[in-house]
Motif scaffolding. Structure first.
Motif, PDB file in Angstrom:
ATOM      1  N   ARG A  59       0.824  -1.216   0.000  1.00  0.00           N
ATOM      2  CA  ARG A  59       0.000   0.000   0.000  1.00  0.00           C
ATOM      3  C   ARG A  59       0.856   1.264   0.000  1.00  0.00           C
ATOM      4  N   MET A  60       1.976   1.212   0.714  1.00  0.00           N
ATOM      5  CA  MET A  60       2.868   2.368   0.852  1.00  0.00           C
ATOM      6  C   MET A  60       3.779   2.552  -0.355  1.00  0.00           C
ATOM      7  N   GLY A  61       3.666   1.634  -1.327  1.00  0.00           N
ATOM      8  CA  GLY A  61       4.503   1.738  -2.513  1.00  0.00           C
ATOM      9  C   GLY A  61       5.927   1.280  -2.305  1.00  0.00           C
ATOM     10  N   LYS A  62       6.150   0.448  -1.271  1.00  0.00           N
ATOM     11  CA  LYS A  62       7.496  -0.028  -0.948  1.00  0.00           C
ATOM     12  C   LYS A  62       7.870  -1.274  -1.735  1.00  0.00           C
ATOM     13  N   GLY A  63       6.909  -1.879  -2.406  1.00  0.00           N
ATOM     14  CA  GLY A  63       7.188  -3.106  -3.150  1.00  0.00           C
ATOM     15  C   GLY A  63       6.808  -4.342  -2.359  1.00  0.00           C
ATOM     16  N   GLU A  64       7.089  -5.499  -2.977  1.00  0.00           N
ATOM     17  CA  GLU A  64       6.715  -6.780  -2.366  1.00  0.00           C
ATOM     18  C   GLU A  64       7.865  -7.315  -1.520  1.00  0.00           C
ATOM     19  N   TYR A  65       7.552  -7.647  -0.270  1.00  0.00           N
ATOM     20  CA  TYR A  65       8.521  -8.235   0.645  1.00  0.00           C
ATOM     21  C   TYR A  65       7.991  -9.565   1.173  1.00  0.00           C
ATOM     22  N   ASP A  66       8.914 -10.455   1.454  1.00  0.00           N
ATOM     23  CA  ASP A  66       8.620 -11.718   2.132  1.00  0.00           C
ATOM     24  C   ASP A  66       9.392 -11.675   3.457  1.00  0.00           C
ATOM     25  N   LEU A  67       8.710 -11.311   4.519  1.00  0.00           N
ATOM     26  CA  LEU A  67       9.348 -11.108   5.816  1.00  0.00           C
ATOM     27  C   LEU A  67       9.350 -12.400   6.634  1.00  0.00           C
ATOM     28  N   SER A  68      10.320 -12.536   7.509  1.00  0.00           N
ATOM     29  CA  SER A  68      10.497 -13.751   8.299  1.00  0.00           C
ATOM     30  C   SER A  68       9.591 -13.762   9.525  1.00  0.00           C
ATOM     31  N   GLU A  69       8.665 -14.708   9.530  1.00  0.00           N
ATOM     32  CA  GLU A  69       7.833 -14.889  10.724  1.00  0.00           C
ATOM     33  C   GLU A  69       8.652 -15.423  11.891  1.00  0.00           C
ATOM     34  N   MET A  70       9.513 -16.386  11.619  1.00  0.00           N
ATOM     35  CA  MET A  70      10.192 -17.079  12.710  1.00  0.00           C
ATOM     36  C   MET A  70      11.241 -16.223  13.414  1.00  0.00           C
ATOM     37  N   PHE A  71      11.723 -15.179  12.749  1.00  0.00           N
ATOM     38  CA  PHE A  71      12.607 -14.238  13.419  1.00  0.00           C
ATOM     39  C   PHE A  71      11.858 -13.559  14.568  1.00  0.00           C
ATOM     40  N   ILE A  72      10.603 -13.208  14.322  1.00  0.00           N
ATOM     41  CA  ILE A  72       9.756 -12.591  15.351  1.00  0.00           C
ATOM     42  C   ILE A  72       9.312 -13.627  16.384  1.00  0.00           C
ATOM     43  N   VAL A  73       8.977 -14.827  15.925  1.00  0.00           N
ATOM     44  CA  VAL A  73       8.540 -15.887  16.830  1.00  0.00           C
ATOM     45  C   VAL A  73       9.632 -16.207  17.845  1.00  0.00           C
ATOM     46  N   ARG A  74      10.859 -16.248  17.393  1.00  0.00           N
ATOM     47  CA  ARG A  74      11.976 -16.519  18.305  1.00  0.00           C
ATOM     48  C   ARG A  74      11.997 -15.504  19.451  1.00  0.00           C
ATOM     49  N   GLN A  75      11.896 -14.218  19.114  1.00  0.00           N
ATOM     50  CA  GLN A  75      11.933 -13.194  20.162  1.00  0.00           C
ATOM     51  C   GLN A  75      10.721 -13.301  21.075  1.00  0.00           C
ATOM     52  N   LYS A  76       9.598 -13.697  20.511  1.00  0.00           N
ATOM     53  CA  LYS A  76       8.389 -13.893  21.329  1.00  0.00           C
ATOM     54  C   LYS A  76       8.594 -14.976  22.367  1.00  0.00           C
ATOM     55  N   TYR A  77       9.189 -16.100  21.982  1.00  0.00           N
ATOM     56  CA  TYR A  77       9.460 -17.166  22.946  1.00  0.00           C
ATOM     57  C   TYR A  77      10.378 -16.654  24.068  1.00  0.00           C
ATOM     58  N   ILE A  78      11.393 -15.882  23.687  1.00  0.00           N
ATOM     59  CA  ILE A  78      12.323 -15.336  24.693  1.00  0.00           C
ATOM     60  C   ILE A  78      11.586 -14.399  25.640  1.00  0.00           C
ATOM     61  N   ASN A  79      10.707 -13.565  25.088  1.00  0.00           N
ATOM     62  CA  ASN A  79       9.931 -12.651  25.925  1.00  0.00           C
ATOM     63  C   ASN A  79       8.990 -13.409  26.858  1.00  0.00           C
ATOM     64  N   GLN A  80       8.406 -14.493  26.364  1.00  0.00           N
ATOM     65  CA  GLN A  80       7.519 -15.299  27.203  1.00  0.00           C
ATOM     66  C   GLN A  80       8.277 -15.938  28.364  1.00  0.00           C
ATOM     67  N   LEU A  81       9.472 -16.433  28.097  1.00  0.00           N
ATOM     68  CA  LEU A  81      10.261 -17.039  29.164  1.00  0.00           C
ATOM     69  C   LEU A  81      10.582 -16.005  30.243  1.00  0.00           C
ATOM     70  N   GLN A  82      10.898 -14.798  29.837  1.00  0.00           N
ATOM     71  CA  GLN A  82      11.141 -13.716  30.793  1.00  0.00           C
ATOM     72  C   GLN A  82       9.893 -13.440  31.627  1.00  0.00           C
ATOM     73  N   ASP A  83       8.755 -13.289  30.947  1.00  0.00           N
ATOM     74  CA  ASP A  83       7.493 -12.999  31.626  1.00  0.00           C
ATOM     75  C   ASP A  83       7.101 -14.131  32.571  1.00  0.00           C
ATOM     76  N   ASN A  84       7.258 -15.362  32.103  1.00  0.00           N
ATOM     77  CA  ASN A  84       6.879 -16.518  32.911  1.00  0.00           C
ATOM     78  C   ASN A  84       7.738 -16.626  34.171  1.00  0.00           C
ATOM     79  N   TYR A  85       9.012 -16.339  34.041  1.00  0.00           N
ATOM     80  CA  TYR A  85       9.893 -16.402  35.219  1.00  0.00           C
ATOM     81  C   TYR A  85       9.479 -15.363  36.254  1.00  0.00           C
ATOM     82  N   LEU A  86       9.260 -14.141  35.812  1.00  0.00           N
ATOM     83  CA  LEU A  86       8.903 -13.081  36.755  1.00  0.00           C
ATOM     84  C   LEU A  86       7.519 -13.290  37.357  1.00  0.00           C
ATOM     85  N   ARG A  87       6.691 -14.077  36.709  1.00  0.00           N
ATOM     86  CA  ARG A  87       5.374 -14.427  37.263  1.00  0.00           C
ATOM     87  C   ARG A  87       5.430 -15.752  38.034  1.00  0.00           C
ATOM     88  N   ARG A  88       6.649 -16.188  38.304  1.00  0.00           N
ATOM     89  CA  ARG A  88       6.874 -17.386  39.131  1.00  0.00           C
ATOM     90  C   ARG A  88       6.216 -18.630  38.543  1.00  0.00           C
TER      91      ARG A  88
END
Length: 389
Positions: A59-88
């Motif tokens: 829509r923004m005229g930037k062209g077609e990209y194929d972005l990595s889902e799993m790059f984001i998923v990896r960071q999500k798992y790391i964030n969940q482990l942090q959250d889970n630890y602090l929530r005991r």
């Protein structure tokens, strides 16, 4: 650019054949990148949001990209482990999440193209996190029992994701330019603050934010609450003005049939709404028999008129559940003039005959949406004003 145009053309031709007796006409169809397959993972939240962002780039005229889902998923798992630890140990470390998880991880670590980080570093052609998540759960339990996280714990976490998803590149070359994940994200020109999550429930005040009470909202994100008609008006305004919509909702209903390429919310108790021929036939059936008939998906039938009260009852009785995220890319109508939302799924192209797309009826969307995410400019000015945006 050519690949997504071809995909749209194929889906367009398939749309007319959805559900044999369903005859659809496109009202509005917006550009989208090719359908992907989340396969044996609970990562629909990321596939839907990435698809949405890829359409934003188009829509923004930037062209077609194929972005990595799993790059984001990896960071999500790391964030969940942090959250889970602090929530005991009482946090959510399941595979699920919501669209804002993409925004949060994107702001933390950036993004990379799919060709740089495919996220499959194990013996499989498709994504499969069944083994990975068991190790995530096992690793998560140890520091909670010890009440501390050692340097070795953090090394173990990184090693786990390196083994299954691949090592994160510090630098990479894409189309002749060198980037880091953060500089590549900056080059895209996407501002995560531009994307707003909207919901509609009666147990909280309208035009205020609240934390939607679903398990996958483990980041405790607040969303704006709108009256139902206004939430639907945002969807329509967005699509009519060139903006696609990231959608989260319930797909566990019998009316949701990915195979048939439709999601419907049929009304089987008000037979007076049926045609003369159908009325006589349906009057001879009980409710179960009527449902069996309409769920053959042979042709359209009248649908439930969904009020805020009907929607709220579904949510509060746990009939409407937070199951799945998808990407809404247009509007269509069936032969009876009923409105549907053209929806791109992330279950690949092989599980139905419609290119991995389906059409969700307006009644279904009114009843079964948990929330939507749109660009703030896709919200009508009158509604933005009420939200203070």
């Amino acid at each position: 650019m050519r690949s997504f145009i071809i995909t749209c053309a194929l889906v367009l031709s398939a749309t007319c054949l959805l559900g044999q007796g369903y005859q659809f006409t496109d009202v509005k169809r917006l550009p989208a990148t090719p359908v992907k397959n989340q396969a044996s993972t609970g990562t629909c939240w990321c596939f839907a949001t990435v698809s949405f962002m890829e359409s934003e780039l188009l829509r923004m005229g930037k062209g077609e990209y194929d972005l990595s889902e799993m790059f984001i998923v990896r960071q999500k798992y790391i964030n969940q482990l942090q959250d889970n630890y602090l929530r005991r140990g009482k946090g959510n470390i399941s595979q699920g999440s919501l669209a804002h998880t993409f925004k949060n991880a994107y702001n933390q670590v950036g993004i990379v193209p799919e060709e740089v980080y495919c996220g499959i570093n194990y013996d499989s052609e498709r994504h499969n996190h069944s083994e990975l998540v068991k190790y995530v759960e096992a690793i998560a339990a140890v520091p909670i029992g010890l009440k501390k996280r050692s340097p070795e714990y953090f090394k173990l976490v990184d090693s786990l994701f390196d083994i299954y998803l691949g090592e994160v590149p510090e630098k990479f070359t894409y189309q002749g330019k060198e980037y880091t994940p953060v500089s590549f994200a900056a080059s895209l020109g996407l501002d995560m603050d531009d994307y707003i999550e909207l919901t509609s429930f009666t147990h909280h005040p309208y035009y205020k934010k609240f934390e939607v009470e679903v398990p996958d909202n483990w980041e405790h994100q607040q969303m704006y609450n709108l009256p139902l008609d206004e939430m639907m008006a945002v969807m329509d305004y967005a699509l009519e003005n060139g903006h696609t919509v990231c959608w989260d909702g319930d797909v566990s209903e019998k009316g949701f049939s990915f195979t048939n390429g439709v999601a419907i919310h049929p009304e089987v108790n008000k037979v007076e709404d049926y045609s003369t021929t159908d009325r006589a036939r349906f009057e001879q059936m009980d409710e179960k028999e009527r449902l069996e008939e309409v769920y053959k998906f042979a042709r359209p039938y009248p649908e439930v008129v969904v009020t805020p009260e009907v929607r709220q009852q579904g949510f509060e009785t746990f009939v409407t559940t937070d199951d799945h995220l998808m990407h809404v890319t247009g509007i269509a109508k069936d032969q009876n003039g009923t409105k549907y939302y053209i929806t791109k799924n992330s279950w690949g192209t092989e599980r139905n005959a419609h290119g991995g797309y389906l059409n969700m009826s307006e009644s279904y969307v009114r009843a079964k949406t948990i929330y939507i995410m749109v660009h703030k400019e896709a919200i009508p000015k009158t509604i933005k004003s009420k939200l203070g945006l």
